[in-house]
Scaffold this motif. Sequence first.
Motif, short mmCIF file in Angstrom:
data_model
loop_
_atom_site.label_atom_id
_atom_site.label_comp_id
_atom_site.label_asym_id
_atom_site.label_seq_id
_atom_site.Cartn_x
_atom_site.Cartn_y
_atom_site.Cartn_z
N HIS A 186 -9.10 6.11 2.86
CA HIS A 186 -9.84 6.28 2.99
C HIS A 186 -10.70 7.45 1.68
O HIS A 186 -11.69 7.39 1.43
N ASP A 187 -10.00 8.11 2.67
CA ASP A 187 -11.07 9.72 1.26
C ASP A 187 -9.81 10.05 0.67
O ASP A 187 -10.75 10.56 -0.55
N ASP A 188 -9.16 9.30 -0.36
CA ASP A 188 -8.80 8.99 -1.78
C ASP A 188 -7.73 10.12 -1.84
O ASP A 188 -7.69 10.91 -3.28
N THR A 189 -7.81 11.00 -0.30
CA THR A 189 -6.58 12.46 -0.88
C THR A 189 -5.58 11.94 -1.67
O THR A 189 -4.34 11.09 -1.43
N PRO A 190 -5.02 12.44 -2.98
CA PRO A 190 -3.61 12.21 -3.80
C PRO A 190 -2.33 11.94 -2.86
O PRO A 190 -2.70 13.38 -2.16
N PHE A 191 -2.01 11.33 -2.72
CA PHE A 191 -0.38 11.31 -2.25
C PHE A 191 0.58 12.62 -2.67
O PHE A 191 0.49 12.34 -3.57
N GLY A 192 1.01 13.37 -1.74
CA GLY A 192 2.16 14.09 -2.63
C GLY A 192 3.29 13.38 -2.13
O GLY A 192 3.67 12.89 -1.77
N PRO A 193 4.30 14.05 -3.14
CA PRO A 193 5.49 13.94 -2.48
C PRO A 193 6.10 13.87 -1.55
O PRO A 193 6.80 12.28 -1.09
N GLY A 194 5.73 14.71 -0.14
CA GLY A 194 6.20 13.95 1.17
C GLY A 194 5.47 12.41 2.03
O GLY A 194 6.28 11.54 2.50
N ARG A 195 3.93 12.44 1.24
CA ARG A 195 3.67 11.36 2.21
C ARG A 195 4.76 10.46 0.83
O ARG A 195 3.90 9.31 1.88
N LEU A 196 4.00 9.83 -0.21
CA LEU A 196 5.25 9.05 -0.88
C LEU A 196 6.19 8.74 0.06
O LEU A 196 6.79 7.83 0.34
N ALA A 197 6.99 9.84 0.38
CA ALA A 197 8.34 9.68 0.86
C ALA A 197 8.09 9.29 1.88
O ALA A 197 8.77 7.97 3.49
N SER A 198 7.45 9.26 2.66
CA SER A 198 7.27 9.07 4.21
C SER A 198 6.55 6.88 3.96
O SER A 198 6.58 6.07 4.40
N GLY A 199 6.26 7.03 2.52
CA GLY A 199 5.37 5.51 3.26
C GLY A 199 6.54 5.03 2.26
O GLY A 199 7.08 3.64 2.97
N PHE A 200 7.58 5.53 1.20
CA PHE A 200 8.82 4.39 1.45
C PHE A 200 9.86 3.96 2.52
O PHE A 200 10.62 2.90 1.81
N ARG A 201 9.65 5.05 3.62
CA ARG A 201 10.47 4.92 4.78
C ARG A 201 9.53 3.90 5.94
O ARG A 201 10.41 3.61 6.51
N ALA A 202 8.19 3.73 5.48
CA ALA A 202 7.68 2.82 6.65
C ALA A 202 7.71 1.60 6.16
O ALA A 202 7.21 1.16 7.31
N ALA A 203 6.94 1.95 4.87
CA ALA A 203 6.13 0.43 4.57
C ALA A 203 7.11 -0.47 3.71
O ALA A 203 8.28 -0.42 3.50
N ASP A 204 6.69 -1.52 3.68
CA ASP A 204 7.94 -2.75 3.04
C ASP A 204 7.03 -3.15 1.80
O ASP A 204 7.99 -3.30 0.51
N GLY A 205 6.00 -2.47 1.04
CA GLY A 205 5.55 -2.24 0.18
C GLY A 205 4.80 -1.33 -0.04
O GLY A 205 4.01 -1.20 1.20
N MET A 206 3.69 -0.52 -1.66
CA MET A 206 3.04 0.58 -1.98
C MET A 206 2.33 -0.20 -3.46
O MET A 206 2.92 -0.98 -4.04
N LEU A 207 0.85 -0.06 -3.17
CA LEU A 207 -0.25 -0.52 -4.52
C LEU A 207 -0.08 1.18 -4.69
O LEU A 207 -0.79 1.87 -3.83
N CYS A 208 0.55 1.25 -5.69
CA CYS A 208 0.57 2.52 -6.27
C CYS A 208 -0.33 2.65 -7.89
O CYS A 208 -0.43 1.24 -7.57
#
Length: 319
Positions: free
Chosen positions: A29-51
Amino acid sequence: MPARIIVTRKLPEPVEARLREHFTVALNHDDTPFGPGRLASGFRAADGMLCAVSDQITASLLAAPDRRLAILANFGVGVNNIDLEAARAAGVVVTNTPGVLTDATADLAMALILAATRRMTESEALLRQGGWDGFRPTAMLGMGLQGKRLGIIGMGRIGQATARRAAAGFGMEIVYFNRSPVGPFDFPAEPRPSIEAVMAEADIVSLHIPGGGENRGRIGAEALAAMKPTAYLVNTARGDLIDEPALIAALREGRIAGAGLDVFAEEPKVPAGLIALPNVTLLPHIGSATLETRTAMGMLAVDNLIAYFEGTPLPSQVL
Ligand code: DGY
């Protein structure tokens, strides 16, 4: 149970609404860019990513043993933000958004061609700084486009759309380089055997090849040296195509006349040497930035995600 999708950037509202209809979705919602840590947790938690191009999808993210993610739906036609070899090795599906941004990007290439050749950045700065002392017949003289030669590097969809505008709308001649044979076109255009050959005869060179890989730094000192001192360089493709220090030197020393750039090698960093130059128009990667186009890009990314999780053919699969 609906698939879990993580969206790395704020998207136009209709796209976010459609994502909510189909998936369990985490929006940014606030459009803060994802850093490597947030991307990594996304890779662990989600089935897909719209990047998007602002996310660096590295080999270490893709090779993580605890990865759950199966598909990357990239918001953009260019996928040089994703390590494709690592994605292939990991069996992660990658999709992009070709076609829907062709016209918007070609429009912006024309805008940069006009801005550079008509000295718009320099003229506007003069006015805003209070330096305009009224009409003068010899002030801010630029270069007209009619009868001039536009050199297109990469005659794909966007290269062709830019050439068509330049030929039909501005009376320009077109020369081009494309790695593989292409055409015929609905406008006159002549192929050349190399990038340097195009750069040597063009009055304006417009780049439309993908970034990354062997194209990184392709427009370096040697290619720039082939250009006429009266010629302009325009880039709406990817910043890493250009060796930026070599371009700055060529502009500073008057070896080319000017440039219009919408993309940079290390976005959002823009080299101070470029910012200091008056004969360069600099834009913050807005080639596809119309509401219509950004909505269409988002919808195509969602189409790819829906197709993947329904097991139907993907509209625009890269890997
Ligand atoms: C594209 O589609 O490649 C645009 O540059 C946005 O990433």
